[in-house]
Motif scaffolding. Structure first.
Motif, PDB file in Angstrom:
ATOM      1  N   ARG A   1       0.839  -1.203   0.000  1.00  0.00           N
ATOM      2  CA  ARG A   1       0.000   0.000   0.000  1.00  0.00           C
ATOM      3  C   ARG A   1       0.870   1.248   0.000  1.00  0.00           C
ATOM      4  N   GLU A   2       1.936   1.222   0.802  1.00  0.00           N
ATOM      5  CA  GLU A   2       2.843   2.369   0.856  1.00  0.00           C
ATOM      6  C   GLU A   2       3.483   2.608  -0.509  1.00  0.00           C
ATOM      7  N   ARG A   3       3.878   1.517  -1.167  1.00  0.00           N
ATOM      8  CA  ARG A   3       4.500   1.647  -2.491  1.00  0.00           C
ATOM      9  C   ARG A   3       3.497   2.193  -3.505  1.00  0.00           C
ATOM     10  N   LEU A   4       2.257   1.703  -3.446  1.00  0.00           N
ATOM     11  CA  LEU A   4       1.223   2.158  -4.375  1.00  0.00           C
ATOM     12  C   LEU A   4       0.982   3.660  -4.225  1.00  0.00           C
ATOM     13  N   LEU A   5       0.880   4.124  -2.986  1.00  0.00           N
ATOM     14  CA  LEU A   5       0.672   5.551  -2.739  1.00  0.00           C
ATOM     15  C   LEU A   5       1.856   6.374  -3.232  1.00  0.00           C
ATOM     16  N   SER A   6       3.066   5.850  -3.040  1.00  0.00           N
ATOM     17  CA  SER A   6       4.262   6.561  -3.489  1.00  0.00           C
ATOM     18  C   SER A   6       4.316   6.646  -5.009  1.00  0.00           C
ATOM     19  N   VAL A   7       3.927   5.573  -5.692  1.00  0.00           N
ATOM     20  CA  VAL A   7       3.883   5.597  -7.161  1.00  0.00           C
ATOM     21  C   VAL A   7       2.889   6.653  -7.629  1.00  0.00           C
ATOM     22  N   TYR A   8       1.745   6.716  -6.971  1.00  0.00           N
ATOM     23  CA  TYR A   8       0.729   7.712  -7.336  1.00  0.00           C
ATOM     24  C   TYR A   8       1.259   9.129  -7.121  1.00  0.00           C
ATOM     25  N   GLU A   9       1.939   9.371  -5.996  1.00  0.00           N
ATOM     26  CA  GLU A   9       2.493  10.694  -5.718  1.00  0.00           C
ATOM     27  C   GLU A   9       3.562  11.067  -6.730  1.00  0.00           C
ATOM     28  N   ILE A  10       4.371  10.100  -7.138  1.00  0.00           N
ATOM     29  CA  ILE A  10       5.400  10.360  -8.156  1.00  0.00           C
ATOM     30  C   ILE A  10       4.738  10.777  -9.467  1.00  0.00           C
ATOM     31  N   LEU A  11       3.682  10.076  -9.851  1.00  0.00           N
ATOM     32  CA  LEU A  11       2.975  10.434 -11.081  1.00  0.00           C
ATOM     33  C   LEU A  11       2.336  11.821 -10.965  1.00  0.00           C
ATOM     34  N   LYS A  12       1.818  12.159  -9.781  1.00  0.00           N
ATOM     35  CA  LYS A  12       1.194  13.464  -9.579  1.00  0.00           C
ATOM     36  C   LYS A  12       2.194  14.598  -9.649  1.00  0.00           C
ATOM     37  N   ARG A  13       3.334  14.434  -8.968  1.00  0.00           N
ATOM     38  CA  ARG A  13       4.277  15.533  -8.813  1.00  0.00           C
ATOM     39  C   ARG A  13       5.312  15.611  -9.934  1.00  0.00           C
ATOM     40  N   ASP A  14       5.686  14.484 -10.495  1.00  0.00           N
ATOM     41  CA  ASP A  14       6.852  14.460 -11.387  1.00  0.00           C
ATOM     42  C   ASP A  14       6.526  14.195 -12.849  1.00  0.00           C
TER      43      ASP A  14
ATOM     44  N   THR B   1      12.007   2.610 -14.822  1.00  0.00           N
ATOM     45  CA  THR B   1      13.326   2.661 -14.189  1.00  0.00           C
ATOM     46  C   THR B   1      13.444   3.887 -13.295  1.00  0.00           C
ATOM     47  N   GLU B   2      12.933   5.017 -13.778  1.00  0.00           N
ATOM     48  CA  GLU B   2      12.997   6.248 -12.986  1.00  0.00           C
ATOM     49  C   GLU B   2      12.078   6.158 -11.776  1.00  0.00           C
ATOM     50  N   ILE B   3      10.919   5.514 -11.930  1.00  0.00           N
ATOM     51  CA  ILE B   3      10.016   5.332 -10.791  1.00  0.00           C
ATOM     52  C   ILE B   3      10.700   4.485  -9.718  1.00  0.00           C
ATOM     53  N   ILE B   4      11.367   3.417 -10.143  1.00  0.00           N
ATOM     54  CA  ILE B   4      12.070   2.549  -9.189  1.00  0.00           C
ATOM     55  C   ILE B   4      13.152   3.335  -8.460  1.00  0.00           C
ATOM     56  N   ARG B   5      13.855   4.206  -9.202  1.00  0.00           N
ATOM     57  CA  ARG B   5      14.922   5.007  -8.583  1.00  0.00           C
ATOM     58  C   ARG B   5      14.346   5.959  -7.540  1.00  0.00           C
ATOM     59  N   LYS B   6      13.231   6.581  -7.836  1.00  0.00           N
ATOM     60  CA  LYS B   6      12.603   7.516  -6.904  1.00  0.00           C
ATOM     61  C   LYS B   6      12.062   6.783  -5.676  1.00  0.00           C
ATOM     62  N   LEU B   7      11.503   5.595  -5.887  1.00  0.00           N
ATOM     63  CA  LEU B   7      11.026   4.795  -4.760  1.00  0.00           C
ATOM     64  C   LEU B   7      12.186   4.413  -3.846  1.00  0.00           C
ATOM     65  N   LYS B   8      13.309   4.040  -4.442  1.00  0.00           N
ATOM     66  CA  LYS B   8      14.486   3.666  -3.654  1.00  0.00           C
ATOM     67  C   LYS B   8      14.956   4.831  -2.797  1.00  0.00           C
ATOM     68  N   ALA B   9      14.886   6.057  -3.366  1.00  0.00           N
ATOM     69  CA  ALA B   9      15.288   7.246  -2.603  1.00  0.00           C
ATOM     70  C   ALA B   9      14.386   7.460  -1.390  1.00  0.00           C
ATOM     71  N   GLU B  10      13.165   6.903  -1.445  1.00  0.00           N
ATOM     72  CA  GLU B  10      12.241   6.986  -0.313  1.00  0.00           C
ATOM     73  C   GLU B  10      12.372   5.787   0.614  1.00  0.00           C
ATOM     74  N   GLY B  11      13.296   4.891   0.309  1.00  0.00           N
ATOM     75  CA  GLY B  11      13.488   3.705   1.137  1.00  0.00           C
ATOM     76  C   GLY B  11      12.522   2.589   0.822  1.00  0.00           C
ATOM     77  N   ILE B  12      11.943   2.608  -0.390  1.00  0.00           N
ATOM     78  CA  ILE B  12      10.966   1.590  -0.783  1.00  0.00           C
ATOM     79  C   ILE B  12      11.570   0.737  -1.892  1.00  0.00           C
ATOM     80  N   HIS B  13      11.639  -0.567  -1.649  1.00  0.00           N
ATOM     81  CA  HIS B  13      12.184  -1.488  -2.659  1.00  0.00           C
ATOM     82  C   HIS B  13      11.075  -1.882  -3.635  1.00  0.00           C
ATOM     83  N   ALA B  14      11.404  -1.888  -4.930  1.00  0.00           N
ATOM     84  CA  ALA B  14      10.435  -2.308  -5.954  1.00  0.00           C
ATOM     85  C   ALA B  14      11.185  -2.764  -7.190  1.00  0.00           C
ATOM     86  N   ASP B  15      10.581  -3.705  -7.926  1.00  0.00           N
ATOM     87  CA  ASP B  15      11.127  -4.089  -9.225  1.00  0.00           C
ATOM     88  C   ASP B  15      10.113  -3.677 -10.293  1.00  0.00           C
ATOM     89  N   ARG B  16      10.457  -3.934 -11.556  1.00  0.00           N
ATOM     90  CA  ARG B  16       9.596  -3.512 -12.649  1.00  0.00           C
ATOM     91  C   ARG B  16       8.202  -4.128 -12.558  1.00  0.00           C
TER      92      ARG B  16
END
Length: 327
Positions: free
Chosen positions: A5-18, A28-43
């Motif tokens: 759920r945390e990852r889903l919300l972060s993906v949504y915020e990335i799409l909203k802001r960036d 790839t850029e979404i994964i990089r931004k998630l990692k900067a927030e301390g959230i692990h994700a793959d494609r």
């Protein structure tokens, strides 16, 4: 599950802001931004989150549609709408400079970072005339509650002094029955009634302080002559130019053709007009006399008051006083 759920919300915020149509983002850029927030994700996780958002009605344009990346296609507010709201806040005289800045910052957060930078260029706050009464929003909240619950309010009404500050106009609190709040002529007004008075008053909210909602019931506006069916605030505003109080009546004017658009803007479809000759037209409007007096004096070179006869005489007397002041 909570991490998903945390990852889903972060993906949504990335799409909203960036992202926007000119700035799609890759997985790839979404994964990089998630990692900067301390959230692990793959494609696969990112693809799954975007599918979930789309299934939930979020309008995401995908790589499959544009061959460039992902971006949020629709937002709560378009840039043009946020620009309009920003201009309104910056222009409103009744909002203090500090409050205007706070509101504009909130508006910026409703869009992406690219449009936010465009809104930052809309900044003429330091050049605008602003009030210094920070209680304006508190006043709106309290008055709205009083209107909805049909109760009277008391408050202190202020005036500007030569020191350019707001001070008490008188020491005694005013008590009124509040009926409506309306934004007119770049200010908010309270349309209300003083006890035992047979007409409405229009008071500026930026001059009101120390509001208290009383236990006393408000006097029904339907008790007033002319308002037996209630207060149509749009009609009331159209007939009270410059928000001068007073009973409205039919006033006839002789006008030069060059002011037809001005009268149409002021009085709308309630105005009756008839062409007199190639240069002039007759107009009949429904308006409160004090405001119409001010309007006719403003337009004295193009507007002549015809009736009622006593109003025409009032205008003539005022013009004589003005001319005498310049003799």
């Amino acid at each position: 599950m909570s991490q998903n759920r945390e990852r889903l919300l972060s993906v949504y915020e990335i799409l909203k802001r960036d992202t926007n149509v000119d700035h799609p983002i890759s997985s790839t850029e979404i994964i990089r931004k998630l990692k900067a927030e301390g959230i692990h994700a793959d494609r696969r996780a990112v693809y799954e989150d975007i599918r979930t958002l789309v299934d939930r009605g979020v309008d995401v344009c995908t790589y499959g549609e544009n061959s460039r990346g992902y971006y949020l296609r629709e937002r709560e507010f378009e840039f043009s709408e946020l620009r309009l709201l920003t201009d309104a806040v910056l222009s409103a005289k009744f909002i203090s400079k500090s409050q205007s800045k706070e509101i504009v910052n909130k508006l910026k957060r409703l869009t992406n970072k690219f449009d936010e930078s465009r809104l930052e260029k809309v900044n003429y706050l330091h050049k605008r005339i602003k009030c210094d009464n920070r209680a304006i929003f508190y006043n709106i909240d309290l008055l709205t509650e009083a209107i909805e619950t049909a109760r009277r309010v008391s408050f202190i009404y202020m005036k500007y002094t030569f020191s350019r500050t707001l001070e008490k106009k008188d020491n005694a609190p005013r008590v009124v029955s509040p009926y409506h709040i309306i934004w007119m002529n770049d200010y908010y007004y309270l349309v209300c009634r003083y006890p035992k008075y047979d007409e409405l008053a229009n008071l500026r909210l930026d001059r009101i302080c120390n509001i208290k909602i009383l236990d006393e019931p408000a006097e029904p506006v339907t008790d007033l002559a002319g308002f037996e069916r209630g207060l149509d605030i749009a009609e009331y505003a159209n007939r009270h130019i410059h928000m001068f109080a007073g009973r409205d009546e039919r006033i006839e004017l002789k006008c030069k053709n060059n002011v037809l658009q001005t009268l149409q803007d002021k009085f709308g479809d309630d105005m009756q007009v008839k062409k007199l000759d190639e240069d002039c037209f007759w107009a009949s409007v429904h308006s409160a006399r004090p405001g119409m007096m001010y309007f006719v004096l403003q337009m004295a070179d193009s507007v002549e008051a015809l009736s009622p006869p006593d109003f025409r005489q009032e205008v003539a007397d005022m013009l004589k006083k003005v001319l005498a002041a310049y003799d």
